[in-house]
Design a protein around this motif. Structure first.
Motif, PDB file in Angstrom:
ATOM      1  N   GLY A   1       8.045  32.723  69.565  1.00  0.00           N
ATOM      2  CA  GLY A   1       7.236  31.397  69.522  1.00  0.00           C
ATOM      3  C   GLY A   1       6.533  31.438  68.208  1.00  0.00           C
ATOM      4  O   GLY A   1       5.492  30.645  68.209  1.00  0.00           O
ATOM      5  N   LYS A   2       7.134  32.177  67.121  1.00  0.00           N
ATOM      6  CA  LYS A   2       6.040  31.881  65.993  1.00  0.00           C
ATOM      7  C   LYS A   2       7.221  32.172  64.919  1.00  0.00           C
ATOM      8  O   LYS A   2       7.971  33.132  64.934  1.00  0.00           O
ATOM      9  CB  LYS A   2       5.107  32.722  65.959  1.00  0.00           C
ATOM     10  CG  LYS A   2       5.577  34.283  65.887  1.00  0.00           C
ATOM     11  CD  LYS A   2       4.097  35.056  65.996  1.00  0.00           C
ATOM     12  CE  LYS A   2       4.464  36.795  66.174  1.00  0.00           C
ATOM     13  NZ  LYS A   2       3.258  37.542  66.157  1.00  0.00           N
ATOM     14  N   PRO A   3       6.721  31.547  63.616  1.00  0.00           N
ATOM     15  CA  PRO A   3       7.631  31.961  62.455  1.00  0.00           C
ATOM     16  C   PRO A   3       7.241  33.563  62.020  1.00  0.00           C
ATOM     17  O   PRO A   3       6.079  33.831  62.322  1.00  0.00           O
ATOM     18  CB  PRO A   3       6.948  31.007  61.306  1.00  0.00           C
ATOM     19  CG  PRO A   3       6.534  29.879  62.129  1.00  0.00           C
ATOM     20  CD  PRO A   3       6.029  30.485  63.236  1.00  0.00           C
ATOM     21  N   ILE A   4       8.298  34.203  61.561  1.00  0.00           N
ATOM     22  CA  ILE A   4       8.113  35.367  60.969  1.00  0.00           C
ATOM     23  C   ILE A   4       8.599  35.823  59.592  1.00  0.00           C
ATOM     24  O   ILE A   4       9.380  35.019  59.079  1.00  0.00           O
ATOM     25  CB  ILE A   4       8.667  36.754  61.996  1.00  0.00           C
ATOM     26  CG1 ILE A   4      10.263  36.169  61.810  1.00  0.00           C
ATOM     27  CG2 ILE A   4       8.306  36.367  63.346  1.00  0.00           C
ATOM     28  CD1 ILE A   4      11.272  37.199  62.568  1.00  0.00           C
ATOM     29  N   ALA A   5       7.755  36.549  58.897  1.00  0.00           N
ATOM     30  CA  ALA A   5       8.063  37.363  57.605  1.00  0.00           C
ATOM     31  C   ALA A   5       8.987  38.449  57.974  1.00  0.00           C
ATOM     32  O   ALA A   5       8.443  39.349  58.669  1.00  0.00           O
ATOM     33  CB  ALA A   5       7.063  37.473  56.910  1.00  0.00           C
ATOM     34  N   ASP A   6       9.988  38.551  57.308  1.00  0.00           N
ATOM     35  CA  ASP A   6      10.717  39.811  57.537  1.00  0.00           C
ATOM     36  C   ASP A   6      11.833  39.974  56.472  1.00  0.00           C
ATOM     37  O   ASP A   6      11.717  39.471  55.398  1.00  0.00           O
ATOM     38  CB  ASP A   6      11.364  39.768  58.923  1.00  0.00           C
ATOM     39  CG  ASP A   6      11.648  40.982  59.739  1.00  0.00           C
ATOM     40  OD1 ASP A   6      12.409  41.963  58.990  1.00  0.00           O
ATOM     41  OD2 ASP A   6      10.897  41.266  60.565  1.00  0.00           O
ATOM     42  N   TYR A   7      12.870  40.977  56.525  1.00  0.00           N
ATOM     43  CA  TYR A   7      13.828  41.199  55.585  1.00  0.00           C
ATOM     44  C   TYR A   7      15.296  41.489  56.119  1.00  0.00           C
ATOM     45  O   TYR A   7      15.325  41.934  57.359  1.00  0.00           O
ATOM     46  CB  TYR A   7      13.430  42.080  54.515  1.00  0.00           C
ATOM     47  CG  TYR A   7      13.409  43.583  54.911  1.00  0.00           C
ATOM     48  CD1 TYR A   7      14.472  44.574  54.902  1.00  0.00           C
ATOM     49  CD2 TYR A   7      12.272  44.078  55.750  1.00  0.00           C
ATOM     50  CE1 TYR A   7      14.455  45.754  55.375  1.00  0.00           C
ATOM     51  CE2 TYR A   7      12.378  45.399  56.324  1.00  0.00           C
ATOM     52  CZ  TYR A   7      13.478  46.294  55.964  1.00  0.00           C
ATOM     53  OH  TYR A   7      13.271  47.607  56.317  1.00  0.00           O
ATOM     54  N   LEU A   8      16.409  41.346  55.424  1.00  0.00           N
ATOM     55  CA  LEU A   8      17.636  41.682  55.640  1.00  0.00           C
ATOM     56  C   LEU A   8      17.851  42.939  54.903  1.00  0.00           C
ATOM     57  O   LEU A   8      17.630  42.720  53.579  1.00  0.00           O
ATOM     58  CB  LEU A   8      18.750  40.530  55.561  1.00  0.00           C
ATOM     59  CG  LEU A   8      18.523  39.587  56.578  1.00  0.00           C
ATOM     60  CD1 LEU A   8      19.778  38.306  56.308  1.00  0.00           C
ATOM     61  CD2 LEU A   8      18.845  39.979  57.910  1.00  0.00           C
ATOM     62  N   LEU A   9      18.586  43.857  55.330  1.00  0.00           N
ATOM     63  CA  LEU A   9      19.167  45.083  54.648  1.00  0.00           C
ATOM     64  C   LEU A   9      20.835  44.466  54.743  1.00  0.00           C
ATOM     65  O   LEU A   9      21.455  44.673  55.393  1.00  0.00           O
ATOM     66  CB  LEU A   9      19.004  46.249  55.501  1.00  0.00           C
ATOM     67  CG  LEU A   9      19.449  47.552  54.567  1.00  0.00           C
ATOM     68  CD1 LEU A   9      18.678  47.672  53.371  1.00  0.00           C
ATOM     69  CD2 LEU A   9      19.198  48.678  55.466  1.00  0.00           C
ATOM     70  N   SER A  10      21.056  44.148  53.463  1.00  0.00           N
ATOM     71  CA  SER A  10      22.483  43.631  53.084  1.00  0.00           C
ATOM     72  C   SER A  10      22.950  43.588  51.801  1.00  0.00           C
ATOM     73  O   SER A  10      22.479  42.833  50.863  1.00  0.00           O
ATOM     74  CB  SER A  10      22.477  41.875  53.387  1.00  0.00           C
ATOM     75  OG  SER A  10      23.697  41.375  53.377  1.00  0.00           O
TER      76      SER A  10
END
Length: 379
Positions: free
Chosen positions: A220-229
């Protein structure tokens, strides 16, 4: 034409590249570069005549300061002096921002620059929101991580890439991406999905981004994260929703069927983009991004190996003793921010994977340590 006088802090990869770039700008000139090294030893620095060991000379010769030393303890002291001199500060130093940057938000002008991922995400946010998108994920892309890389590998890649051992190690063990996304979370008012972030692995950018977006919706909220790609470009992305009535238009624009749409900036050009932020600062525009006056996310130090009493951690970021993970401050009130670890002495036995607490380590007195205490008192 009267040129704007730019002062730089640091002589590393970013500072040297920015010095070269600014030397070609018709409306700017670098008038001082602050270093702690002996001036005659800085043979790799272009325009050696602007080098100085004096903070006062740096301030006297500058209209604006760009801090890119990568040393939290040192940079905190320099920025404090710049604030006293009422000089605006642009940083390419997410490490500083997430440790003591909030201390300066109410004291003067401080902003992170475009070029590194946080600044690029802040600029991309403004762009996508102007088109009506509602961001769910502020994403960073990493091609490779090794949470505990060997010294031999880091020496090799540091030499091959032309960057310091500390820098290449912090990139590889994930500390850098955790710091960057903590700054994004604080500066853009988002959350994180969990301590240490999700770091979803995905060959396909869109598929991975949709996994992160689904988690943001669940929370229920925006997030800051990352992809390992490994196959994705070294840039940033925002995955967002849009008005359902635009669904057909977005499909026509090759954005997919929805409900999640990913907007990618497939590059971040480090010092080459800093000039954009310098210009907006000189024009009197609001800061692009800072750590906010009341941060919710920090980057805690986690032991890479067993640490015994008496061990000296010379520098936390980029070390072989600890790495950093983004954590919720409220749930981890006594953690040590990794940026404060500088010649810190371990007091208690610490197991691998354990988050270091203030009771575990003696930290030398510094303005940075006092700044962190001030931030916590006001938080």
């Amino acid at each position: 034409m009267q040129k704007h006088r730019i002062g730089l802090v640091g002589t590393g990869f970013i500072a040297r590249g920015l010095l070269l770039l600014l030397s070609s700008m018709p409306d700017m000139e670098v008038t001082a570069v602050l270093t702690r090294r002996k001036l005659n030893e800085c043979t790799e620095v272009p325009l050696p005549h602007v080098l100085t060991n004096s903070i006062q000379e740096l301030l006297a010769k500058s209209d604006l300061i760009v801090e890119c030393s990568g040393d939290v303890i040192h940079a905190t002291g320099v920025i404090a002096k710049a604030m006293e001199a009422a000089l605006p500060v642009v940083t390419m130093d997410a490490e500083l921002q997430v440790t003591t940057g909030s201390f300066f938000v109410s004291k003067g002008y401080i902003t992170e620059a475009e070029g590194d991922q946080p600044g690029c995400l802040a600029a991309l946010k403004a762009n996508v929101e102007s088109m009506g998108f509602k961001p769910l994920v502020y994403g960073n892309i990493k091609g490779f991580l090794n949470l505990n890389p060997p010294l031999e590998d880091m020496l090799y890649w540091g030499k091959r890439s032309g960057i310091s051992l500390q820098m290449v190690t912090s990139f590889t063990d994930g500390t850098k991406v955790q710091i960057e996304q903590a700054l994004v979370a604080n500066g853009l008012g988002t959350g994180i999905a969990k301590d240490g972030l999700l770091g979803t692995a995905a060959e396909d950018l869109q598929e991975g981004a949709e996994v992160l977006a689904a988690e943001a919706k669940r929370l229920g909220k925006p997030i800051a994260d990352y992809l390992l790609s490994a196959k994705s470009p070294p840039g940033v992305f925002i995955t967002a929703e849009h008005d359902e009535r635009q669904k057909d238009a977005l499909a026509y624009f090759k954005m997919g069927k929805g409900p999640f749409y990913t907007l990618l900036q497939p590059y971040h050009l480090c010092h080459l983009e800093v000039v954009k932020t310098i210009r907006r600062t000189l024009l009197g525009e609001a800061p692009l991004l800072n750590n906010s006056a009341s941060p919710k996310i920090s980057v805690a130090a986690v032991a890479k190996r067993a640490l015994t009493p008496g061990t000296v951690i010379k520098k936390g970021i980029g070390s072989f003793d600890v790495r950093g993970i983004a954590v919720d401050i409220a749930a981890n009130p006594n953690h040590i921010p990794i940026g404060l670890l500088s010649y810190a002495v371990v007091k208690e036995h610490i197991e691998p994977g354990q988050i270091l607490q203030f009771r575990d380590v003696d930290i030398p007195d510094s303005l940075a340590s006092l700044a962190w205490q001030d931030i916590m008192k006001k938080n």
